[in-house]
Motif scaffolding. Structure first.
Motif, PDB file in Angstrom:
ATOM      1  N   LEU B 434    -106.986 102.698  67.588  1.00  0.00           N
ATOM      2  CA  LEU B 434    -105.541 103.212  67.534  1.00  0.00           C
ATOM      3  C   LEU B 434    -104.868 102.091  67.089  1.00  0.00           C
ATOM      4  O   LEU B 434    -104.437 101.351  65.660  1.00  0.00           O
ATOM      5  CB  LEU B 434    -104.388 103.520  68.695  1.00  0.00           C
ATOM      6  N   ASP B 435    -105.189 100.795  67.761  1.00  0.00           N
ATOM      7  CA  ASP B 435    -104.749  99.175  67.934  1.00  0.00           C
ATOM      8  C   ASP B 435    -105.412  98.918  65.959  1.00  0.00           C
ATOM      9  O   ASP B 435    -104.816  98.369  65.857  1.00  0.00           O
ATOM     10  CB  ASP B 435    -105.060  98.733  68.896  1.00  0.00           C
ATOM     11  N   ALA B 436    -106.424  99.415  66.226  1.00  0.00           N
ATOM     12  CA  ALA B 436    -107.252  98.588  65.127  1.00  0.00           C
ATOM     13  C   ALA B 436    -106.448  98.822  63.823  1.00  0.00           C
ATOM     14  O   ALA B 436    -106.509  98.685  62.180  1.00  0.00           O
ATOM     15  CB  ALA B 436    -108.763  99.198  65.031  1.00  0.00           C
ATOM     16  N   LEU B 437    -106.509 100.257  63.945  1.00  0.00           N
ATOM     17  CA  LEU B 437    -105.848 101.072  63.028  1.00  0.00           C
ATOM     18  C   LEU B 437    -104.592 100.962  62.219  1.00  0.00           C
ATOM     19  O   LEU B 437    -104.417 100.999  61.313  1.00  0.00           O
ATOM     20  CB  LEU B 437    -106.371 103.127  63.293  1.00  0.00           C
ATOM     21  N   ILE B 438    -104.298 100.665  63.588  1.00  0.00           N
ATOM     22  CA  ILE B 438    -102.614 100.354  62.693  1.00  0.00           C
ATOM     23  C   ILE B 438    -102.244  98.688  62.362  1.00  0.00           C
ATOM     24  O   ILE B 438    -101.770  98.843  61.260  1.00  0.00           O
ATOM     25  CB  ILE B 438    -101.839 100.350  64.331  1.00  0.00           C
ATOM     26  N   ASP B 439    -102.499  97.683  63.175  1.00  0.00           N
ATOM     27  CA  ASP B 439    -103.494  96.520  62.658  1.00  0.00           C
ATOM     28  C   ASP B 439    -104.012  96.861  61.067  1.00  0.00           C
ATOM     29  O   ASP B 439    -103.339  96.174  59.935  1.00  0.00           O
ATOM     30  CB  ASP B 439    -104.429  96.003  63.247  1.00  0.00           C
ATOM     31  N   SER B 440    -105.149  97.357  60.494  1.00  0.00           N
ATOM     32  CA  SER B 440    -105.576  97.777  59.384  1.00  0.00           C
ATOM     33  C   SER B 440    -104.052  98.133  58.555  1.00  0.00           C
ATOM     34  O   SER B 440    -103.857  97.753  57.572  1.00  0.00           O
ATOM     35  CB  SER B 440    -106.895  98.725  59.172  1.00  0.00           C
ATOM     36  N   ALA B 441    -103.677  99.089  59.159  1.00  0.00           N
ATOM     37  CA  ALA B 441    -102.700 100.058  57.625  1.00  0.00           C
ATOM     38  C   ALA B 441    -102.008  99.373  57.676  1.00  0.00           C
ATOM     39  O   ALA B 441    -101.079  98.713  56.109  1.00  0.00           O
ATOM     40  CB  ALA B 441    -102.048 101.360  58.379  1.00  0.00           C
ATOM     41  N   THR B 442    -101.550  97.990  58.293  1.00  0.00           N
ATOM     42  CA  THR B 442    -100.025  97.809  58.382  1.00  0.00           C
ATOM     43  C   THR B 442    -100.136  96.379  56.977  1.00  0.00           C
ATOM     44  O   THR B 442     -99.549  96.232  56.771  1.00  0.00           O
ATOM     45  CB  THR B 442     -99.677  96.968  59.660  1.00  0.00           C
ATOM     46  N   ALA B 443    -101.223  95.223  57.460  1.00  0.00           N
ATOM     47  CA  ALA B 443    -102.204  94.940  55.704  1.00  0.00           C
ATOM     48  C   ALA B 443    -102.434  95.802  54.954  1.00  0.00           C
ATOM     49  O   ALA B 443    -102.711  94.549  54.143  1.00  0.00           O
ATOM     50  CB  ALA B 443    -103.142  93.997  56.830  1.00  0.00           C
ATOM     51  N   ALA B 444    -102.787  96.749  54.707  1.00  0.00           N
ATOM     52  CA  ALA B 444    -103.272  97.367  53.669  1.00  0.00           C
ATOM     53  C   ALA B 444    -101.765  97.782  52.179  1.00  0.00           C
ATOM     54  O   ALA B 444    -100.505  97.273  53.058  1.00  0.00           O
ATOM     55  CB  ALA B 444    -103.662  98.243  53.760  1.00  0.00           C
ATOM     56  N   THR B 445    -102.391  97.245  51.513  1.00  0.00           N
ATOM     57  CA  THR B 445    -101.562  97.780  50.405  1.00  0.00           C
ATOM     58  C   THR B 445    -101.654  99.021  49.551  1.00  0.00           C
ATOM     59  O   THR B 445    -102.812  99.913  49.679  1.00  0.00           O
ATOM     60  CB  THR B 445    -101.314  97.063  49.301  1.00  0.00           C
ATOM     61  N   GLY B 446    -100.802  99.389  48.369  1.00  0.00           N
ATOM     62  CA  GLY B 446    -101.146 100.393  47.074  1.00  0.00           C
ATOM     63  C   GLY B 446    -101.746 101.622  48.612  1.00  0.00           C
ATOM     64  O   GLY B 446    -101.362 102.056  49.222  1.00  0.00           O
ATOM     65  N   ASP B 447    -103.045 102.312  47.144  1.00  0.00           N
ATOM     66  CA  ASP B 447    -103.620 104.012  48.280  1.00  0.00           C
ATOM     67  C   ASP B 447    -104.278 103.448  49.546  1.00  0.00           C
ATOM     68  O   ASP B 447    -104.382 104.623  50.241  1.00  0.00           O
ATOM     69  CB  ASP B 447    -104.139 104.238  47.108  1.00  0.00           C
ATOM     70  N   GLU B 448    -104.699 103.040  49.128  1.00  0.00           N
ATOM     71  CA  GLU B 448    -105.492 102.447  51.014  1.00  0.00           C
ATOM     72  C   GLU B 448    -104.653 102.108  52.320  1.00  0.00           C
ATOM     73  O   GLU B 448    -104.845 102.376  52.968  1.00  0.00           O
ATOM     74  CB  GLU B 448    -105.867 100.562  50.256  1.00  0.00           C
ATOM     75  N   ARG B 449    -103.233 101.486  52.191  1.00  0.00           N
ATOM     76  CA  ARG B 449    -102.549 101.877  53.447  1.00  0.00           C
ATOM     77  C   ARG B 449    -101.574 103.390  53.334  1.00  0.00           C
ATOM     78  O   ARG B 449    -101.916 103.623  53.914  1.00  0.00           O
ATOM     79  CB  ARG B 449    -100.665 100.817  52.686  1.00  0.00           C
ATOM     80  N   VAL B 450    -102.018 104.013  51.964  1.00  0.00           N
ATOM     81  CA  VAL B 450    -101.551 105.299  52.609  1.00  0.00           C
ATOM     82  C   VAL B 450    -102.250 106.269  53.170  1.00  0.00           C
ATOM     83  O   VAL B 450    -102.365 106.369  54.059  1.00  0.00           O
ATOM     84  CB  VAL B 450    -101.263 106.399  50.774  1.00  0.00           C
ATOM     85  N   ALA B 451    -103.903 105.772  52.898  1.00  0.00           N
ATOM     86  CA  ALA B 451    -104.568 106.820  53.803  1.00  0.00           C
ATOM     87  C   ALA B 451    -105.437 106.317  54.837  1.00  0.00           C
ATOM     88  O   ALA B 451    -105.157 106.720  55.298  1.00  0.00           O
ATOM     89  CB  ALA B 451    -106.499 106.226  52.700  1.00  0.00           C
ATOM     90  N   LEU B 452    -105.296 104.648  55.034  1.00  0.00           N
ATOM     91  CA  LEU B 452    -105.273 104.078  56.488  1.00  0.00           C
ATOM     92  C   LEU B 452    -103.949 104.866  57.397  1.00  0.00           C
ATOM     93  O   LEU B 452    -104.387 104.922  58.466  1.00  0.00           O
ATOM     94  CB  LEU B 452    -105.022 102.714  56.730  1.00  0.00           C
ATOM     95  N   TRP B 453    -102.339 105.010  56.982  1.00  0.00           N
ATOM     96  CA  TRP B 453    -101.682 106.169  57.540  1.00  0.00           C
ATOM     97  C   TRP B 453    -102.351 107.170  57.876  1.00  0.00           C
ATOM     98  O   TRP B 453    -102.002 107.594  58.995  1.00  0.00           O
ATOM     99  CB  TRP B 453    -100.501 105.694  56.752  1.00  0.00           C
ATOM    100  N   GLN B 454    -102.242 107.546  57.109  1.00  0.00           N
ATOM    101  CA  GLN B 454    -102.962 109.488  56.848  1.00  0.00           C
ATOM    102  C   GLN B 454    -104.091 109.353  58.026  1.00  0.00           C
ATOM    103  O   GLN B 454    -103.402 109.715  59.167  1.00  0.00           O
ATOM    104  CB  GLN B 454    -103.055 110.164  55.927  1.00  0.00           C
ATOM    105  N   ASP B 455    -105.071 108.356  57.876  1.00  0.00           N
ATOM    106  CA  ASP B 455    -105.645 108.241  58.888  1.00  0.00           C
ATOM    107  C   ASP B 455    -104.942 108.511  60.845  1.00  0.00           C
ATOM    108  O   ASP B 455    -105.512 109.241  61.775  1.00  0.00           O
ATOM    109  CB  ASP B 455    -106.474 106.783  58.815  1.00  0.00           C
ATOM    110  N   THR B 456    -104.239 107.312  60.304  1.00  0.00           N
ATOM    111  CA  THR B 456    -103.669 106.625  61.577  1.00  0.00           C
ATOM    112  C   THR B 456    -102.874 108.627  62.557  1.00  0.00           C
ATOM    113  O   THR B 456    -102.760 108.860  63.655  1.00  0.00           O
ATOM    114  CB  THR B 456    -103.464 106.103  61.456  1.00  0.00           C
TER     115      THR B 456
END
Lengths: 304, 503, 307
Positions: B434-456
């Motif tokens: 979970l920590d890794a998911l949050i960290d990567s979503a925090t650093a991401a931009t654009g569609d990737e950010r949306v997708a990562l938050w959705q995964d989280t």
């Protein structure tokens, strides 16, 4: 008398100091104000900064030492939440409370003595029953309940009075009426009871037996003797009002000491709590002096 | 010696008559707004606090950028006219020219830098600074109207982050001020402590002049009184009344208030360290039963800790359906494996947290009891609640914390670290994935950010049953018939006078 | 001396209990008040064991059910609360906590307050000074802070609430007792007893206490009501008794938000508080007469003095 007041002042100062110590340490047992001032997601370093800034990191005794030192220089400290001198905050609020208390108690005292005496003179009469019963109904209902109902009825439905707030004389009507009810019911009962006892006492009977027809004389004489317990109760009620009418102030948005106090307590604003206590204690001290004075005037035996 | 002496002795100041100076209620082009609590401070750097924000934010003090809450334009210009990314770590903001503070000084890049430095100062306890915690930010004035902000680590949502920074002139002292100076359309004209605050419209505002000339804020803590004031014509807007009072369709409107209620679970204590127990807990709560009964019709069962309008909110997650039998089965399975499912635990609720809070927690406790949990309700006041909610957790009886979380900022980043990361203050979870998911979503931009938050969110909700999510809440505002104002998701923390017009 | 004489030469025709009943009957208000209070005490004693389950049973379909409708059974005739729990059952069950809090706080404060007041009034200057300063400290100690301290450090239980409320009420008994003692001890019969060498204990219990008792009873019964109201005020501020415990005060406080939509939630418990308070007061004024040797004749001649 002067001597007595001096002694009284010294002993009151001692009890006030006791109170300050008690409140200072007890209030600090109820949690960390930084947790309440800052949002839940504030970091530990922000909290640390808050505590450091307000000297909350020092050992309790050191904090107390600082506090007393400042106090001796007339500095009551700053409000943790408002970032301004605690004494200013309290005095602003106290002016409102003092006005509310003074007006309410004046009205209550006059009304209770008049109605209570008449009730006692005509004990068992319809007036007596009605006065007791009605004053009781008023005094027996939870005040927040009456207050909200009163707003709904008098402000919303009838539109006679403003709902809440300050500004015009009309804004004072509802709060004072609500504050009036309880002490009135209580003091009325004590006046009535005391008067009955005094009326039944030997010297009134003697006076009547001797044929003193002057009802006014009997009234004044009886009242004077019935006053001791009444004054005690009036004093307690006034002290309660000076401590702030929390409920009424909260509901009507009156910026008095009661509202200030409950906010300060819930938010752990220690300096405001302490300043408020000291200011109200001073007011109550002065009032108690006046009560003692009243005792002494009424009953010369106590003077010695 | 007569009775007159007695009464005179008792009554301290009978002659003292309250100040009878009249205050007119509704002046022309004036509005009165009734808030739920008095303002302790008016410092712009505290504007993220709900009631301070409702007075100060964008009325007195403005920000470089602003999140569009009425449409879906995202981050919009305010004091910054435009911005772009210079490199991964640097953003350049072009500031609006010709803007003056209410004290007459001109607005430039130095003011922004000072405003930021002020939030970082030890001489105050500005709460805005929490949004910049753990980010190394360097502000550089390229010229008077151009500002570079360099951040380590990179901040893909810098324009959003900067929408929280209220701008004060560079002369402002580091200590809290009681006389806030800003670039906004209004100035603080009067502050009668405890009674009211009055804002007056400025003539030299850079933008379009709003319709409201003066705004008076008053404070009443009882929701019934706030509602009554608008009904009686003593106030024009009550941004927060209770759902029960909101019965008049002509004046009362609901709005998603960006609050989400949930039961925080500490995954570290038995029996909640078992997934089945957490799932059973979720299945045992009949969320539908609350809607339109204890809570208003507008609330929706929550599937994430942030409201649906937030970026990366996952529409594919379904709220758990009430299934008492399945909940009992799961508990029985867990019990068979030796999980102490009959351990007594507390449901800790905060008195007055939201309208109906006590009833909601009473009902939940009873629902959990029906499923075979050994739950006991404990209502606490705010300071004690904080003790239960934040780390280090209270020892002794295990407990669930009923809490309400507010995120109107448009991005989950403002919630996720605190609520779910292993190091988050209110997080009951220690999960490296979970920590890794949050960290990567925090650093991401654009569609990737949306997708990562959705995964989280999917991971939290569907895989680990992270908490007992309850509802996305709604607030109710009452607006008098003389004025026009539509509450939005931002109304919880701001109330732009410019949005108000007269009928 | 007339009071004293009147007190000793009373008629002994009936038994003590019979005399009590007939004196009570002489004052119809007091009679009904006593009946009502006995009913309340009965509820407090056995109510929870009979209706506890019904009172806690949630039924969201009966949410805010209006009163005087018998479709859902007789327990709903006063209506249902916000969670659909029958108000009648809740009021009966809440009687126990309410009575325990009020009676406990009054008993505790009157015991401590009157004892200290007797000591302060009867003994010399120093004990009196110390006790009065103690009363000052308590009187100035904010009761709300006390409530929050107890709530934060201890648990919000009935017992702790009793302590909070009792402490705040001590000064009123203390001061009243002292004031009365100061007055009574100067009376002739007390001085006579002193001259005749009666012990302090005997003087206090035989002569002074009976004289101040009526006043204390009057205040205590009124205070009983006050404590009930103070308890509800604490509930209003969110620092009183906490759900799932219930008291009438908490019910009024929780129901207040429904005042405009479902008045009965706050009305019934409020009405019960008022009725209880008034009954106590009517009883207290009757007791004042009955306990006062100089007034008792009013009741013994068969209530002719009452309209």
């Amino acid at each position: 008398m002067k001597n007595r007041i001096g002694q009284r002042a010294i002993s009151s100062l001692i009890s006030l100091f006791g109170l300050v110590i008690l409140v200072f340490f007890l209030s600090r047992l109820t949690g960390d104000p930084s947790a309440l001032f800052l949002p839940v997601d504030a970091s530990e370093s922000m909290r640390e900064n808050f505590r450091e800034l307000h000297g909350l990191n020092d050992p309790l005794l050191v904090q107390f030492g600082h506090y007393v030192g400042d106090l001796l220089r007339g500095d009551f400290g700053d409000s943790l939440r408002r970032a301004r001198p605690a004494l200013d905050v309290v005095l602003e609020a106290f002016v409102w409370t003092l006005q509310l208390a003074a007006i309410t108690m004046t009205l209550v005292t006059i009304a209770a003595i008049v109605v209570g005496s008449i009730a006692a003179f005509k004990v068992g009469s319809l007036f007596d029953r009605a006065a007791s019963l009605l004053s009781l109904i008023g005094a027996s209902a939870p005040d927040f309940w009456i207050a909200i109902v009163a707003i709904v009825v008098f402000s919303l439905q009838l539109g006679w009075l403003p709902t809440s707030g300050t500004g015009t004389v009309w804004h004072w009507v509802l709060p004072i009426t609500i504050l009036f009810l309880r002490p009135f019911g209580l003091i009325l009962q004590v006046v009535r009871g005391s008067m009955l006892t005094a009326l039944g006492s030997a010297y009134v009977k003697t006076a009547r037996a001797k044929g003193v027809k002057n009802n006014r004389l009997i009234f004044v004489h009886t009242l004077r003797n019935a006053m001791l317990p009444v004054i005690t109760v009036i004093g307690d009620q006034a002290a309660a009002l000076l401590n702030g009418a929390v409920i009424v102030e909260t509901i009507f948005g009156f910026p008095g000491v009661g509202k200030l106090m409950i906010d300060a307590i819930l938010q752990r604003d220690f300096n405001v709590i302490l300043a408020a206590i000291m200011v109200t204690a001073l007011a109550i001290f002065i009032m108690n002096l006046l009560i003692d004075l009243a005792y002494a005037i009424l009953d010369p035996r106590i003077r010695t | 010696m007569k009775t007159t002496n007695l009464t005179a002795g008792l009554v301290l100041a009978a002659a003292m008559v309250p100040a009878l100076s009249g205050a007119a209620f509704a002046q022309d082009k004036g509005v009165t707004i009734v808030l739920s609590e008095e303002l302790d401070l008016v410092d712009p750097c505290m504007a993220t606090r709900s009631n301070i924000g409702r007075v100060v934010l964008q009325n007195i003090s403005e920000t470089l950028t602003e999140l569009d809450v009425r449409g879906d334009k995202g981050v919009m210009p305010r004091l910054a006219e435009s911005w772009d990314m210079v490199d991964d770590n640097t953003w350049r903001f072009n500031l609006r020219q010709g803007v003056k503070f209410s004290d007459g000084t001109a607005f430039d890049a130095a003011d922004v830098i000072h405003s930021f430095e002020r939030t970082q100062s030890d001489a105050n306890t500005c709460e805005i600074s929490r949004y910049y915690e753990g980010i190394d930010l360097t502000f550089t004035a390229v010229d008077d109207n151009t500002l570079d902000i360099k951040s380590v680590p990179a901040q893909p949502i810098m324009p959003l982050l900067i929408s929280l920074l209220t701008i004060v002139p560079s002369e402002t002292a580091m200590e809290f001020t009681r006389d806030p100076i800003g670039t906004g359309p209004y100035t603080l004209a009067e502050w009668n402590v405890g009674q009211n605050i009055t804002l007056e419209r400025r003539d030299d505002y850079w933008g379009e002049a709003p319709a409201v000339e003066t705004a008076t804020y008053v404070f009443r803590s009882e929701p019934a009184v706030r509602a009554a004031m608008v009904a009686a014509g003593e106030a024009d807007i009550a941004p927060s009344i209770s759902a029960i009072e909101a019965s008049n369709a002509a004046t009362d409107a609901s709005y998603p208030n960006s609050e989400t209620t949930y039961l925080r679970i500490d995954h570290g204590t038995a029996p909640f360290d078992d997934l089945r127990v957490r799932q059973a807990l979720n299945l045992a709560i009949d969320r539908e039963a609350f809607i339109g009964t204890i809570l208003s019709e507008g609330v929706i069962p929550a599937v994430a800790i942030v409201p649906p309008s937030t970026l990366g909110w996952n529409p594919d997650i379904a709220a758990p359906t009430y299934d008492l039998e399945r909940a009992k089965e799961l508990l029985a399975e867990a019990a068979a494996d030796g999980v102490p499912v009959d351990t007594e635990f507390l449901v800790v609720g905060r008195t007055g947290n939201f309208p109906g809070a006590t009833e909601v927690y009473e009902a939940i406790t009873s629902m959990l009891g029906d499923a075979g949990f050994n739950a006991r309700l404990q209502m606490v006041e705010v300071a004690e609640h904080e003790q239960f909610y934040s780390r280090p957790f209270v020892d002794g009886t295990p407990y669930l914390v009923g809490a309400q979380h507010d995120n109107s900022r448009g991005d989950p980043v403002f919630s996720m670290f605190f609520k779910y990361h292993s190091e988050g203050r209110q997080s009951g979870i220690m999960d490296p994935k979970l920590d890794a998911l949050i960290d990567s979503a925090t650093a991401a931009t654009g569609d990737e950010r949306v997708a990562l938050w959705q995964d989280t969110f999917a991971y939290l909700h569907d895989e680990i049953a992270s908490d007992g999510l309850l509802f996305h809440m709604v607030g109710f505002a009452r607006v008098g018939e003389n004025v026009n104002f539509t509450p939005t998701i931002a109304t919880n923390g701001a109330l732009q006078l410019a949005d108000i017009t007269f009928n | 001396m007339s009071e004293h004489v009147a007190a000793t030469v009373r008629p002994h025709r009936k038994t003590v209990f019979g005399r009590f009943i007939s004196m009570l009957w002489a004052d119809k208000f007091a009679f009904f008040a006593t009946t009502f209070l006995l009913l309340v005490v009965l509820c407090a004693l056995i109510g929870p064991s009979l209706l506890e389950d019904v009172a806690g049973k949630q039924n969201l379909r009966a949410r805010n059910a209006p009163p005087f409708v018998l479709d859902r059974g007789w327990v709903y005739f006063l209506g249902g609360d916000a969670l659909g729990r029958p108000l009648f059952a809740r009021i009966v069950v809440a009687a126990q906590n309410t009575m325990m809090v009020a009676a406990g706080a009054v008993a505790l404060s009157i015991t401590i307050g009157a004892t200290l007041g007797l000591i302060a009034g009867y003994l010399g200057r120093w004990p009196s000074e110390i006790i009065m300063r103690f009363a000052d400290v308590i009187m100035s100690f904010p009761s709300l802070l006390l409530a929050v301290i107890v709530l934060y450090i201890l648990e919000p239980s009935v017992g702790n609430l009793i302590i909070v409320l009792a402490i705040t009420r001590i000064p009123i008994y203390l001061r009243t007792t002292r004031a009365e003692v100061l007055e009574v001890r100067e009376r002739m019969f007390v001085q006579a007893a002193q001259v005749m060498g009666a012990s302090s204990g005997r003087i206090i219990f035989r002569h002074i206490l009976p004289m101040i008792f009526p006043t204390l009873v009057t205040i205590a019964t009124l205070d009983f009501a006050f404590v009930m109201l103070a308890e509800s005020a604490l509930s209003f501020l969110g620092i009183g008794i906490q759900p799932p415990e219930i008291t009438w005060g908490l019910m009024v406080s929780q129901g207040r938000q429904y005042l405009t939509s479902a008045w009965w939630l706050a009305f019934w418990p409020g009405l019960i508080i008022i009725l209880t308070t008034m009954s106590l007061n009517l009883l207290s004024s009757w007791m004042r007469t009955a306990l006062d040797p100089t007034q008792r004749w009013r009741l013994e001649i068969g209530g002719k003095s009452n309209d």
